[in-house]
Design a protein around this motif. Structure first.
Motif, PDB file in Angstrom:
ATOM      1  N   ARG A 183      39.342  36.719  31.352  1.00  0.00           N
ATOM      2  CA  ARG A 183      39.185  35.899  32.547  1.00  0.00           C
ATOM      3  C   ARG A 183      40.382  34.992  32.767  1.00  0.00           C
ATOM      4  O   ARG A 183      40.817  34.777  33.895  1.00  0.00           O
ATOM      5  N   ALA A 184      40.946  34.456  31.706  1.00  0.00           N
ATOM      6  CA  ALA A 184      42.093  33.554  31.832  1.00  0.00           C
ATOM      7  C   ALA A 184      43.312  34.274  32.373  1.00  0.00           C
ATOM      8  O   ALA A 184      44.131  33.664  33.065  1.00  0.00           O
ATOM      9  N   ASN A 185      43.447  35.550  32.096  1.00  0.00           N
ATOM     10  CA  ASN A 185      44.597  36.304  32.582  1.00  0.00           C
ATOM     11  C   ASN A 185      44.504  36.631  34.067  1.00  0.00           C
ATOM     12  O   ASN A 185      45.464  37.133  34.640  1.00  0.00           O
ATOM     13  N   LEU A 186      43.372  36.348  34.697  1.00  0.00           N
ATOM     14  CA  LEU A 186      43.209  36.635  36.114  1.00  0.00           C
ATOM     15  C   LEU A 186      43.743  35.519  37.006  1.00  0.00           C
ATOM     16  O   LEU A 186      43.825  35.679  38.217  1.00  0.00           O
ATOM     17  N   TYR A 187      44.092  34.364  36.425  1.00  0.00           N
ATOM     18  CA  TYR A 187      44.498  33.208  37.207  1.00  0.00           C
ATOM     19  C   TYR A 187      45.867  32.719  36.764  1.00  0.00           C
ATOM     20  O   TYR A 187      46.227  32.823  35.598  1.00  0.00           O
ATOM     21  N   ASP A 188      46.613  32.138  37.700  1.00  0.00           N
ATOM     22  CA  ASP A 188      47.914  31.593  37.350  1.00  0.00           C
ATOM     23  C   ASP A 188      47.748  30.168  36.825  1.00  0.00           C
ATOM     24  O   ASP A 188      46.632  29.681  36.628  1.00  0.00           O
ATOM     25  N   TYR A 189      48.854  29.480  36.608  1.00  0.00           N
ATOM     26  CA  TYR A 189      48.842  28.147  36.006  1.00  0.00           C
ATOM     27  C   TYR A 189      48.045  27.142  36.831  1.00  0.00           C
ATOM     28  O   TYR A 189      47.445  26.233  36.298  1.00  0.00           O
ATOM     29  N   TRP A 190      48.029  27.309  38.149  1.00  0.00           N
ATOM     30  CA  TRP A 190      47.357  26.365  39.023  1.00  0.00           C
ATOM     31  C   TRP A 190      45.935  26.766  39.364  1.00  0.00           C
ATOM     32  O   TRP A 190      45.308  26.170  40.222  1.00  0.00           O
ATOM     33  N   GLY A 191      45.407  27.773  38.714  1.00  0.00           N
ATOM     34  CA  GLY A 191      44.024  28.166  38.905  1.00  0.00           C
ATOM     35  C   GLY A 191      43.779  29.090  40.073  1.00  0.00           C
ATOM     36  O   GLY A 191      42.632  29.336  40.434  1.00  0.00           O
ATOM     37  N   ARG A 192      44.838  29.615  40.675  1.00  0.00           N
ATOM     38  CA  ARG A 192      44.668  30.555  41.778  1.00  0.00           C
ATOM     39  C   ARG A 192      44.611  31.973  41.222  1.00  0.00           C
ATOM     40  O   ARG A 192      45.212  32.254  40.194  1.00  0.00           O
ATOM     41  N   PRO A 193      43.915  32.862  41.917  1.00  0.00           N
ATOM     42  CA  PRO A 193      43.912  34.262  41.476  1.00  0.00           C
ATOM     43  C   PRO A 193      45.325  34.807  41.435  1.00  0.00           C
ATOM     44  O   PRO A 193      46.139  34.519  42.314  1.00  0.00           O
ATOM     45  N   TYR A 194      45.630  35.562  40.409  1.00  0.00           N
ATOM     46  CA  TYR A 194      46.970  36.086  40.204  1.00  0.00           C
ATOM     47  C   TYR A 194      47.042  37.523  40.687  1.00  0.00           C
ATOM     48  O   TYR A 194      46.443  38.420  40.103  1.00  0.00           O
ATOM     49  N   TYR A 195      47.727  37.729  41.784  1.00  0.00           N
ATOM     50  CA  TYR A 195      47.970  39.058  42.324  1.00  0.00           C
ATOM     51  C   TYR A 195      49.483  39.232  42.453  1.00  0.00           C
ATOM     52  O   TYR A 195      50.062  38.847  43.473  1.00  0.00           O
ATOM     53  N   PRO A 196      50.158  39.757  41.450  1.00  0.00           N
ATOM     54  CA  PRO A 196      51.617  39.783  41.489  1.00  0.00           C
ATOM     55  C   PRO A 196      52.209  40.646  42.594  1.00  0.00           C
ATOM     56  O   PRO A 196      53.351  40.459  42.956  1.00  0.00           O
ATOM     57  N   TYR A 197      51.470  41.555  43.167  1.00  0.00           N
ATOM     58  CA  TYR A 197      52.022  42.426  44.201  1.00  0.00           C
ATOM     59  C   TYR A 197      51.580  42.032  45.598  1.00  0.00           C
ATOM     60  O   TYR A 197      51.821  42.752  46.545  1.00  0.00           O
TER      61      TYR A 197
END
Length: 94
Positions: free
Chosen positions: A60-74
């Motif tokens: 679950r932690a890997n799904l969010y960036d440092y600021w708590g937003r969902p991480y979608y690199p593309y």
């Protein structure tokens, strides 16, 4: 010829990193036994549960960036707003 060798190497690298559910359970059991817990008791079951919960929390932690937003690199949003991240964090008082 080289394509086949490269493709075979790439498939081997991908498959070698995978674990089946049985292999994962065996690794978890070995870890709990290395901590000194005997199989088939409450302490062992709690150890297994904690390992599973820790794995779930890491996923679950890997799904969010440092600021708590969902991480979608593309995603387009990620690249367009990447420069403004520090500004928004400063506005929030972080």
């Amino acid at each position: 010829m080289w394509r086949k060798v490269f493709l075979l190497g790439a498939i081997t690298a991908l498959v070698s990193g995978c674990m089946t559910a049985e292999e994962q359970r065996a690794a978890d059991e070995a870890k709990c036994r290395s901590y000194g817990f005997a199989k088939r008791n409450d302490a062992f079951a709690e150890c297994m549960q904690r390992i599973d919960l820790d794995r779930s929390a890491n996923a679950r932690a890997n799904l969010y960036d440092y600021w708590g937003r969902p991480y979608y690199p593309y995603s387009r949003y990620y690249y367009l707003n990447r420069a403004n991240v520090a500004d928004r964090a400063a506005e929030k008082g972080r």
